[in-house]
Design a protein around this motif. Sequence first.
Motif, PDB file in Angstrom:
ATOM      1  N   PRO A  46       0.806  -1.228   0.000  1.00  0.00           N
ATOM      2  CA  PRO A  46       0.000   0.000   0.000  1.00  0.00           C
ATOM      3  C   PRO A  46       0.831   1.267   0.000  1.00  0.00           C
ATOM      4  N   VAL A  47       1.958   1.284   0.692  1.00  0.00           N
ATOM      5  CA  VAL A  47       2.780   2.498   0.739  1.00  0.00           C
ATOM      6  C   VAL A  47       3.354   2.800  -0.637  1.00  0.00           C
ATOM      7  N   ILE A  48       3.856   1.779  -1.321  1.00  0.00           N
ATOM      8  CA  ILE A  48       4.392   1.996  -2.672  1.00  0.00           C
ATOM      9  C   ILE A  48       3.283   2.471  -3.615  1.00  0.00           C
ATOM     10  N   ALA A  49       2.104   1.883  -3.495  1.00  0.00           N
ATOM     11  CA  ALA A  49       1.004   2.252  -4.396  1.00  0.00           C
ATOM     12  C   ALA A  49       0.601   3.707  -4.207  1.00  0.00           C
ATOM     13  N   PHE A  50       0.389   4.147  -2.972  1.00  0.00           N
ATOM     14  CA  PHE A  50      -0.071   5.517  -2.753  1.00  0.00           C
ATOM     15  C   PHE A  50       1.031   6.539  -2.983  1.00  0.00           C
ATOM     16  N   THR A  51       2.277   6.156  -2.723  1.00  0.00           N
ATOM     17  CA  THR A  51       3.378   7.070  -3.046  1.00  0.00           C
ATOM     18  C   THR A  51       3.508   7.229  -4.558  1.00  0.00           C
ATOM     19  N   SER A  52       3.274   6.157  -5.307  1.00  0.00           N
ATOM     20  CA  SER A  52       3.305   6.246  -6.773  1.00  0.00           C
ATOM     21  C   SER A  52       2.172   7.136  -7.289  1.00  0.00           C
ATOM     22  N   LEU A  71      -9.227   4.670   4.632  1.00  0.00           N
ATOM     23  CA  LEU A  71      -7.788   4.901   4.459  1.00  0.00           C
ATOM     24  C   LEU A  71      -7.407   5.021   2.988  1.00  0.00           C
ATOM     25  N   VAL A  72      -7.986   4.177   2.150  1.00  0.00           N
ATOM     26  CA  VAL A  72      -7.642   4.204   0.721  1.00  0.00           C
ATOM     27  C   VAL A  72      -8.085   5.525   0.089  1.00  0.00           C
ATOM     28  N   VAL A 100       4.715  14.086  -2.139  1.00  0.00           N
ATOM     29  CA  VAL A 100       5.201  12.707  -2.281  1.00  0.00           C
ATOM     30  C   VAL A 100       5.723  12.168  -0.949  1.00  0.00           C
ATOM     31  N   PRO A 101       6.690  12.832  -0.293  1.00  0.00           N
ATOM     32  CA  PRO A 101       7.093  12.314   1.025  1.00  0.00           C
ATOM     33  C   PRO A 101       5.987  12.417   2.079  1.00  0.00           C
ATOM     34  N   ALA A 102       5.131  13.438   1.961  1.00  0.00           N
ATOM     35  CA  ALA A 102       4.037  13.553   2.933  1.00  0.00           C
ATOM     36  C   ALA A 102       3.075  12.370   2.812  1.00  0.00           C
ATOM     37  N   THR A 103       2.747  11.964   1.590  1.00  0.00           N
ATOM     38  CA  THR A 103       1.888  10.800   1.393  1.00  0.00           C
ATOM     39  C   THR A 103       2.566   9.528   1.879  1.00  0.00           C
ATOM     40  N   PHE A 104       3.859   9.422   1.646  1.00  0.00           N
ATOM     41  CA  PHE A 104       4.605   8.246   2.119  1.00  0.00           C
ATOM     42  C   PHE A 104       4.543   8.125   3.641  1.00  0.00           C
ATOM     43  N   ILE A 105       4.790   9.233   4.336  1.00  0.00           N
ATOM     44  CA  ILE A 105       4.779   9.207   5.802  1.00  0.00           C
ATOM     45  C   ILE A 105       3.377   8.925   6.333  1.00  0.00           C
ATOM     46  N   LEU A 147      -5.147  12.642  -0.930  1.00  0.00           N
ATOM     47  CA  LEU A 147      -4.246  13.472  -0.132  1.00  0.00           C
ATOM     48  C   LEU A 147      -3.311  14.336  -0.981  1.00  0.00           C
ATOM     49  N   PRO A 148      -2.704  13.840  -2.069  1.00  0.00           N
ATOM     50  CA  PRO A 148      -1.851  14.725  -2.891  1.00  0.00           C
ATOM     51  C   PRO A 148      -2.599  15.904  -3.496  1.00  0.00           C
ATOM     52  N   ILE A 149      -3.876  15.708  -3.830  1.00  0.00           N
ATOM     53  CA  ILE A 149      -4.656  16.812  -4.397  1.00  0.00           C
ATOM     54  C   ILE A 149      -4.916  17.878  -3.342  1.00  0.00           C
ATOM     55  N   ILE A 150      -5.182  17.451  -2.117  1.00  0.00           N
ATOM     56  CA  ILE A 150      -5.468  18.393  -1.038  1.00  0.00           C
ATOM     57  C   ILE A 150      -4.224  19.197  -0.660  1.00  0.00           C
ATOM     58  N   LEU A 151      -3.072  18.542  -0.636  1.00  0.00           N
ATOM     59  CA  LEU A 151      -1.841  19.183  -0.162  1.00  0.00           C
ATOM     60  C   LEU A 151      -1.061  19.892  -1.257  1.00  0.00           C
ATOM     61  N   TRP A 152      -1.542  19.884  -2.495  1.00  0.00           N
ATOM     62  CA  TRP A 152      -0.721  20.415  -3.580  1.00  0.00           C
ATOM     63  C   TRP A 152      -0.456  21.911  -3.424  1.00  0.00           C
ATOM     64  N   ASP A 153      -1.458  22.680  -3.081  1.00  0.00           N
ATOM     65  CA  ASP A 153      -1.268  24.129  -2.978  1.00  0.00           C
ATOM     66  C   ASP A 153      -0.262  24.494  -1.889  1.00  0.00           C
TER      67      ASP A 153
END
Length: 425
Positions: free
Chosen positions: A126-132, A324-325, A344-349, A331-337
């Motif tokens: 799951p971590v690799i998938a969401f980081t990708s 969670l999924v 990328v690292p934020a989603t990984f963590i 999450l990347p869309i929300i944090l982009w601005d």
Amino acid sequence: MRKPTNTIHLPTNLASPSSSSTHLRTIRTFNFTPFPSKPTKLSFRVSSSHSADSPPPSSSSSQTLNLISILRAVPDWADAVKERRMRQKRSLYNHETWVQHRSSWRHIRHLLSSLSSRVILSLIPPVIAFTSVATIIASYNSAVISHWLPEFFPLLRASSLPYQLTAPALALLLVFRTEASYSRFEEGRKAWTKIIAGTNDFARQVIAGVESSGDALLKKALLQYIMAFPVALKCHVIYGSDVRQDLQNLLEADDLAVVLSSKHHPRCIIEFISLSLQLLHLDDAKRLVLESKLSCFHEGIGVCEQLMGIPIPLSYTRLTSRFLVLWHLTLPIILWDDCNWIVVPATFISAASLFCIEEVGVLIEEPFPMLALDELCKLVHNNIQESIASEKLIRAQLIAKRKNPSDNKHSTNGRFNTEVDRKPG
């Protein structure tokens, strides 16, 4: 059967307008089967290998299968490692283990052993998938900002207000999920505590209560059945246990054959114990006391089978997983601005932290692989064997003290034991 060959001709005046002759020129020869006069039924067959008459698979389908196999390789590998670690035997803690457990170096030791942790290995897919996914979204937004894509491609961004409102709900969901799993673990631990205590107490009463010399062989067999019950129940609740190997040193060959042929091994051993009690030369009161100890075994089987057969409500588990999924997909869309490429690292963590909590809850939901059941069964066996070995010696010493009371005038606290000894000389 040979297929008919048809030759298609074209007038030469269609191919060359300046030509005056009208002879026919052969363009190309095609081999085809004439259409049937009636519609035919098409039959499909799915097979794992291609026969000699079937056409080879297309390159696109083979590439799709290869891609699917590559994508499934990492999750399958992580699941295999996790299941293999689940079957490892646990050990009971002693004084030295507790000293190491609370050592100040435990954090470094736990960090260095991260790559061998089954919890962390199960987080890899799951971590690799969401980081990708976060990397793809960041690359897409960067391409849109740099005008590498047409103008009608939108920039993927959104307000963080929905996340601020739903973050407490996700936290409570994970806490309740883990707490429910731990309550199941605690219930399984208490059930096995009662089983071990009941086994020791049952064996003690059999050792002390059965005194007839004619029941010596039956008494020995009864103690073997009592020692075999926790082992049979352990094999019943832990996947992949070898019942024959675990019981072959506890039961005789003919008894082991009967137990292995039964569908429910622990209940079969209870039947052996119950019938053995009926054959012993005991008074009714003592036999009733011994038979009442079997209720502890039946209760233990009931609790263990309930924990095995009834998980936490599946709607609760599915809701946590879906939450969670969806959270990490957006999450990347929300944090982009606010973060740009730091999404990328934020989603990984975030994925590593939250999925780790959820994975711990899933692992301890089945409590029995987490318990040191092999060590507990071995401890029961050693305790009963020690009681059997020391029973004759203790009985002989007590009988000797009963026959010679004059050898022990004074008690251990220095007081006189009789009224005569209290009189002054």
